[in-house]
Design a protein around this motif. Structure first.
Motif, short mmCIF file in Angstrom:
data_model
loop_
_atom_site.label_atom_id
_atom_site.label_comp_id
_atom_site.label_asym_id
_atom_site.label_seq_id
_atom_site.Cartn_x
_atom_site.Cartn_y
_atom_site.Cartn_z
N UNK A 29 6.49 3.08 -2.50
CA UNK A 29 5.41 2.47 -1.73
C UNK A 29 4.04 2.73 -2.34
N UNK A 30 3.99 3.36 -3.51
CA UNK A 30 2.71 3.77 -4.11
C UNK A 30 1.79 2.58 -4.37
N UNK A 31 2.33 1.47 -4.90
CA UNK A 31 1.47 0.35 -5.27
C UNK A 31 0.77 -0.26 -4.06
N UNK A 32 1.53 -0.56 -3.00
CA UNK A 32 0.90 -1.18 -1.83
C UNK A 32 -0.02 -0.17 -1.14
N UNK A 33 0.34 1.10 -1.18
CA UNK A 33 -0.54 2.14 -0.61
C UNK A 33 -1.88 2.16 -1.34
N UNK A 103 1.75 -8.39 2.72
CA UNK A 103 2.49 -7.47 1.83
C UNK A 103 2.73 -6.13 2.51
N UNK A 104 1.70 -5.63 3.20
CA UNK A 104 1.84 -4.35 3.90
C UNK A 104 2.88 -4.47 5.01
N UNK A 105 2.79 -5.53 5.79
CA UNK A 105 3.76 -5.72 6.87
C UNK A 105 5.18 -5.83 6.33
N UNK A 106 5.34 -6.57 5.26
CA UNK A 106 6.68 -6.73 4.68
C UNK A 106 7.24 -5.40 4.21
N UNK A 116 11.48 2.51 10.26
CA UNK A 116 10.36 2.14 9.39
C UNK A 116 9.19 3.09 9.57
N UNK A 117 8.84 3.36 10.83
CA UNK A 117 7.70 4.24 11.09
C UNK A 117 7.98 5.66 10.62
N UNK A 118 9.22 6.11 10.78
CA UNK A 118 9.57 7.46 10.33
C UNK A 118 9.60 7.55 8.81
N UNK A 119 10.12 6.50 8.16
CA UNK A 119 10.29 6.56 6.72
C UNK A 119 9.10 6.08 5.92
N UNK A 120 8.16 5.36 6.57
CA UNK A 120 6.99 4.81 5.89
C UNK A 120 5.71 5.33 6.53
N UNK A 121 5.65 6.64 6.71
CA UNK A 121 4.50 7.25 7.39
C UNK A 121 3.18 6.90 6.69
N UNK A 122 3.16 6.95 5.39
CA UNK A 122 1.91 6.69 4.66
C UNK A 122 1.46 5.25 4.85
N UNK A 123 2.40 4.31 4.84
CA UNK A 123 2.03 2.92 5.04
C UNK A 123 1.62 2.66 6.49
#
Length: 304
Positions: A29-33, A103-106, A116-123
């Motif tokens: 997720x680094x690029x979109x972050x 892109x962020x939503x996807x 999703x919320x647990x695994x994508x905390x930074x996003x």
């Protein structure tokens, strides 16, 4: 959606939270972050310009009308051109938001909402910061009625520009900018329009309702390290309500909606800033689409 929602209804103390302060991205997720970070860095300048707009060019324009002459005309335009340039930058920033947000939503909606919320905390943190910017921008735009007065003067008098000065907009750009700022909440409108183009748009409303429920839970437990994070969480919740209401066919307030409007109001009233409490209530009241629908319970309408 019923299965994951029942997790919360069956266990009000479910220990799920978004780390708005320390969450770091995964390599995937680094690029979109980082793209969100770049957008948010630019957002600081855009938001500061809107916060400081205040009376804009009112005094210079008043003098140009009251005491016509080359000196006063030039002073009005010298004040006006930087303001119009700022307006153009804000509109261009909303275009960038329109490209970034789907892109962020996807990326966040890649799995079931809670996972999703647990695994994508930074996003999820970046999502909240974008919501925070959008609500603040629109709030300060509505508190700056002089902005549209200034731009009306610009359009009416662009053929009278003093010698040696250049207009910052082409005619077609000026027409587009006029429409953009005529919208009461232009950034939220850009956000809503762009969300509809997410590659997995059907997963967006369930994600937003999960965000709302998680934010309500975090507020009820008062787990914030700073008042600023508390306010960030509330803006994230309110923006999610507004966006959900625009994306879901039946909206956010009907009897079978997964969103508990009463809990939203209770959460908003915990805000450490009284003026922000009023602003957030008004955001739900005036920026949603379905609050006043016939199938919205009267008790829900009365909350706002």
């Amino acid at each position: 959606m019923g299965q994951w929602l029942s997790m919360f209804r069956g266990d009000p103390d479910h220990d799920i939270a978004i780390d708005f302060e320390r969450a770091e991205p995964t390599e995937a997720s680094r690029q979109i972050y980082d793209d969100c970070d770049a957008f948010l860095t630019k957002s600081v300048e855009i938001l500061d310009s809107m916060k400081n707009y205040k009376t804009g060019c009112a005094e210079q324009i008043r003098k140009a009308f009251a005491e016509p002459g080359e000196a006063n005309d030039r002073a009005a335009w010298e004040a006006l051109i930087p303001k119009v340039t700022m307006m153009k930058k804000a509109q261009e920033h909303s275009v960038q938001l329109g490209l970034l947000f789907p892109r962020l939503l996807s990326s966040v909606c890649s799995t079931e909402p809670i996972q999703s919320l647990q695994g994508q905390q930074a996003l999820a943190k970046q999502l909240a910061k974008i919501f925070d910017f959008v609500l603040q921008f629109d709030e300060h735009k509505m508190l700056s009625p002089q902005l549209q007065n200034d731009f009306a003067f610009y359009r009416r008098n662009s053929n009278k520009l003093p010698s040696g000065m250049r207009l910052p907009l082409l005619d077609e750009e000026a027409a587009g900018l006029s429409l953009y700022f005529a919208t009461p909440t232009p950034m939220m409108q850009a956000l809503t329009n762009s969300a509809k183009s997410a590659s997995n748009v059907s997963l967006v409303p369930p994600l937003l309702s999960a965000v709302i429920i998680v934010c309500q839970s975090m507020v009820s437990k008062n787990i914030f390290a700073t008042p600023q994070t508390h306010v960030l969480c509330l803006r994230c919740m309110v923006a999610s309500v507004v966006l959900y209401d625009h994306l879901d066919e039946k909206g956010a307030f009907h009897k079978k909606s997964p969103i508990n409007a009463k809990k939203c109001v209770i959460a908003i009233k915990t805000c450490p800033e009284e003026s922000t409490t009023t602003t957030l209530i008004n955001t739900v009241r005036f920026s949603t689409k379905h609050l006043n629908d016939s199938d919205t319970p009267q008790a829900t309408k009365d909350l706002f």
